[in-house]
Enzyme design. Structure first.
Site, PDB file in Angstrom:
ATOM      1  CE1 TYR A   1      -3.369   1.955   0.351  1.00 21.75           C
ATOM      2  CE2 TYR A   1      -0.982   1.834   0.196  1.00 21.75           C
ATOM      3  CZ  TYR A   1      -2.160   2.545   0.045  1.00 21.75           C
ATOM      4  OH  TYR A   1      -2.110   3.830  -0.406  1.00 21.75           O
ATOM      5  CB  SER A  46       0.973   3.643  -2.899  1.00 22.71           C
ATOM      6  OG  SER A  46       1.848   3.472  -1.807  1.00 22.71           O
TER       7      SER A  46
END
Lengths: 253, 459
Positions: free
Chosen positions: A159, A146
């Site tokens: 995250y 990501s």
């Protein structure tokens, strides 16, 4: 086998129930893939997805139980997937949790849960996959990283750090496996509109599971090490990464 | 035991895989290597000129057969030669041409081994008249996976011979073979060239006149459309006899064979694209004479024009090239026109397109069938190439034709049985000589060549 135009014939999707995982499976079957193994926590929930893939032309769709947190079962899951397909041309890691940043930054157990799935679970299954693919002499491992892993942001660093750890692991693994016939593809999407991000406001340059799937399949085809989705994010993130800290800190991103 | 591990790719350089390489030096060596092949099996490989993945074995053992080289016996009375299977045609020609003998079937490159020529039952410009490579094999020595050395002749074990001729190296390792040779008077050919304005014209000339020549091949301009679709240059030839050589050629030894490589291509970004293909095709057509007769050319420049440039496959860049060759029976000529038209209208023109007429094939998986064959090569990086070639596969299969497995890298496994109706017979023979399936290849895995897919799927 991956063929001369870069299409794969068999694929394992770890996180087969995720929007990106399923979109990838569909894109693969629409191309050349005939054998697909969908692996997820609740395989019974994947039955409808499996039927959908068969309707698209897959001649063989199998379901496996896979829990990112159950490290000790990972080798078995990988062995089972190879046993089902014979040669496994592609493995996609499309599992992950977003978690709640506000909770996770103050609750160690919640933070650990995110890291356990996104980072540790992925590393654990990657090692098993890499071993099998290395002895097979060919194969591609595509990993959903990501852009959140590019630079620590106050809004999503738990995250983000899980993806950063995974991303660095995969870069190194890719270089370690260079020249063994095994390719590691790191996919760095920006904000993807999926069940995982439901309820969040999509920022500019947000994208869709289908766009991520298409970029992933194209990356496998060309033998790329890394793809960004959408592509301009590469330059946006490069800019953001070089912002001075006091400026970066003030950005509401 | 383990050989050196390294990436192995076909000449098209599209999908390299990793394998252990072991150079084998004699039949005992081969038998031992096969006995200890390991779970991913073994596969013989010669000089690696097959375009696709037919000579790759991912994760397994690849036997480099170039260690099996050498001329063992030359019988000039019978006109036969016995050679190690790793001997290259280049080496053979350098020895034989000065003695007045020629290998009777020569593919487009002389950098192939005798073993590879047998395993792919390669063809030359004379297939319409002389058949393929395996039609000239007197006998071959085959080491099977049980370690046995078998002498296989067309009459002695017709089934095993037919399964090995064009058997893609999967019935055993050919270690030596005896070949029939063709006597020649000179190292030159006498070439007639004709330019044809469209495909019908070209094919009519070939149908009408090919039988008068030993060698015949046509080049087609892939970019000509409309009424010029399929315009091309037809080149036909016979061996020249001594008195036909003019002073320039006869000055030296008429049987000289000393081909030279004029240059080599270094690693480069892709240079073959739509623009270069267009420029090349136009220039090639214009350069050819409208009609020329009795031009004397050296053997090597006639048979192996591409061998003059070492590593020409690098022109296709990192993603490599796809060579697509198919054959369709006589009466299905339309398929040829459709193929050329589709490729150019979809922006995937071929750099080289070569048209030939075939006679029957020798082996169970031999590519030739009586009919027409068209060979095309295109950069793998062409967008949309996959879809067009998938469509062509269907057209070819429906016409009762097939694609050439020695060059394939992307056929759909579903079409294999339609294209090769003798597949089940081949599988039976293979099951008999290699029941444990020790001999494996990437192509065999990709196309499920060794197994009946439908039966497996229903289990």
């Amino acid at each position: 086998m991956k063929d001369g135009l870069g299409s794969v014939q068999s694929a394992l999707i770890l996180g087969g129930g995720s929007d990106i995982g399923l979109a990838t499976a569909r894109a693969l079957v629409a191309d050349r893939t005939r054998a697909v193994v969908l692996a997820g926590r609740k395989p019974e929930r994947l039955a409808a997805a499996a039927d959908g893939l068969r309707a698209l032309g897959a001649s063989r769709v199998e379901l496996l139980e896979f829990d990112a947190g159950e490290f000790e079962r990972h080798e078995q899951v990988v062995d089972d997937a190879f046993a089902l397909t014979g040669d496994l041309d592609l493995a996609v890691l499309s599992f992950g949790v977003l978690g709640d940043q506000r909770v996770a930054e103050r609750d160690a157990a919640a933070a650990m849960e995110i890291l356990r799935t996104n980072h540790l679970g992925a590393v654990s299954v990657l090692i098993a996959l890499a071993e099998r693919m290395r002895s097979q002499g060919h194969g591609t491992i595509a990993v959903l990283s990501s852009v959140a892993g590019e630079r620590g942001r106050k809004s999503n660093f738990v995250y983000g750090s899980s993806k950063a750890g995974l991303d660095v692991f995969c870069q190194g693994l890719g270089d370690r496996l260079h020249g063994t016939g095994v390719q590691v593809l790191v996919v760095r999407p920006g904000f993807v509109r999926t069940k995982m991000t439901r309820g969040l406001r999509p920022p500019p340059l947000s994208t869709t599971p289908d766009a991520v799937a298409e970029a992933l399949v194209q990356g496998v085809r060309t033998g790329a090490d890394m793809v960004w989705v959408p592509r301009p994010l590469r330059w946006v993130m490069s800019g953001l990464r070089h912002l001075p800290r006091p400026v970066f800190r003030r950005l509401e991103i | 035991m383990d050989g050196e591990a390294r990436p192995v790719a076909g000449w098209g350089r599209t999908s390299p895989t990793f394998a252990r390489i072991r150079t084998v030096r004699d039949a005992d060596d081969v038998a031992e290597a096969l006995a200890w092949a390991g779970p991913r099996g073994a596969l013989p490989r010669g000089l690696g000129r097959s375009y696709g993945d037919v000579a790759q074995n991912a994760g397994g053992l690849v036997l480099d057969t170039t260690g099996l080289a050498g001329i063992q016996e030359l019988d000039l009375e019978r006109g036969t030669v016995r050679v190690g299977a790793g001997t290259s045609l280049d080496r053979l020609l350098r020895e034989l041409v000065p003695l007045g003998w020629l290998v009777p079937v020569l593919p487009g490159t002389r950098n192939v081994t005798v073993g590879g020529a047998i395993a792919n039952d390669v063809h030359g410009k004379n297939h319409h008249r002389d058949g393929g490579f395996c039609d000239h094999v007197v006998d071959l020595t085959l080491v099977t996976t049980d370690g046995e050395r078998r002498t296989v002749t067309p009459a002695g074990d017709p089934e095993l011979f037919a399964a090995t001729a064009g058997g893609l190296g999967l019935t055993g390792v050919v270690t030596a073979a005896t070949l029939h040779l063709l006597p020649i008077r000179t190292g030159f050919v006498r070439v007639d060239t004709d330019r044809a304005n469209d495909l019908d014209d070209l094919m009519a000339r070939m149908e009408e006149g090919d039988h008068r020549y030993r060698y015949s091949v046509a080049w087609i301009d892939c970019l000509a459309r409309g009424r010029h679709l399929g315009r091309g240059v037809l080149t036909r030839a016979d061996h020249a006899v001594t008195h036909e050589l003019d002073r320039r050629h006869a000055g030296g030894d008429p049987l000289a064979f000393a081909p030279r490589t004029v240059g080599a291509v270094p690693p480069t970004p892709r240079l073959v694209g739509r623009t270069t293909v267009a420029a090349f095709n136009e220039a090639w057509f214009r350069r050819a004479p409208r009609e020329a007769r009795d031009r004397i050319r050296p053997l090597a420049s006639f048979f192996f024009p591409l061998d003059g440039v070492a590593g020409w496959n690098r022109l296709y860049g990192r993603r490599g090239l796809v060579q697509y060759q198919f054959a369709v029976p006589f009466g299905r000529e339309r398929t040829i026109a459709s193929a050329i038209d589709r490729l150019s209208s979809r922006g995937c023109p071929s750099f080289l397109a070569v048209l030939k007429r075939f006679g029957p094939g020798r082996g169970l998986l031999s590519f030739p069938i009586p009919g027409w064959t068209l060979a095309l090569d295109m950069p793998a990086a062409y967008p949309g190439l996959r879809r067009v070639l998938d469509e062509l596969d269907l057209l070819v299969a429906q016409a009762g034709g097939r694609v050439y497995l020695a060059k394939d890298s992307r056929l759909r496994p579903e079409l294999l049985r339609d294209m090769y109706p003798e597949l089940d017979r081949w599988r039976e023979v293979r099951g008999r000589v290699d029941p444990a399936r020790v001999l494996r290849s990437d192509l065999e895995r990709r196309l499920a060549l060794g197994t009946d897919e439908r039966r497996e799927a229903s289990v």
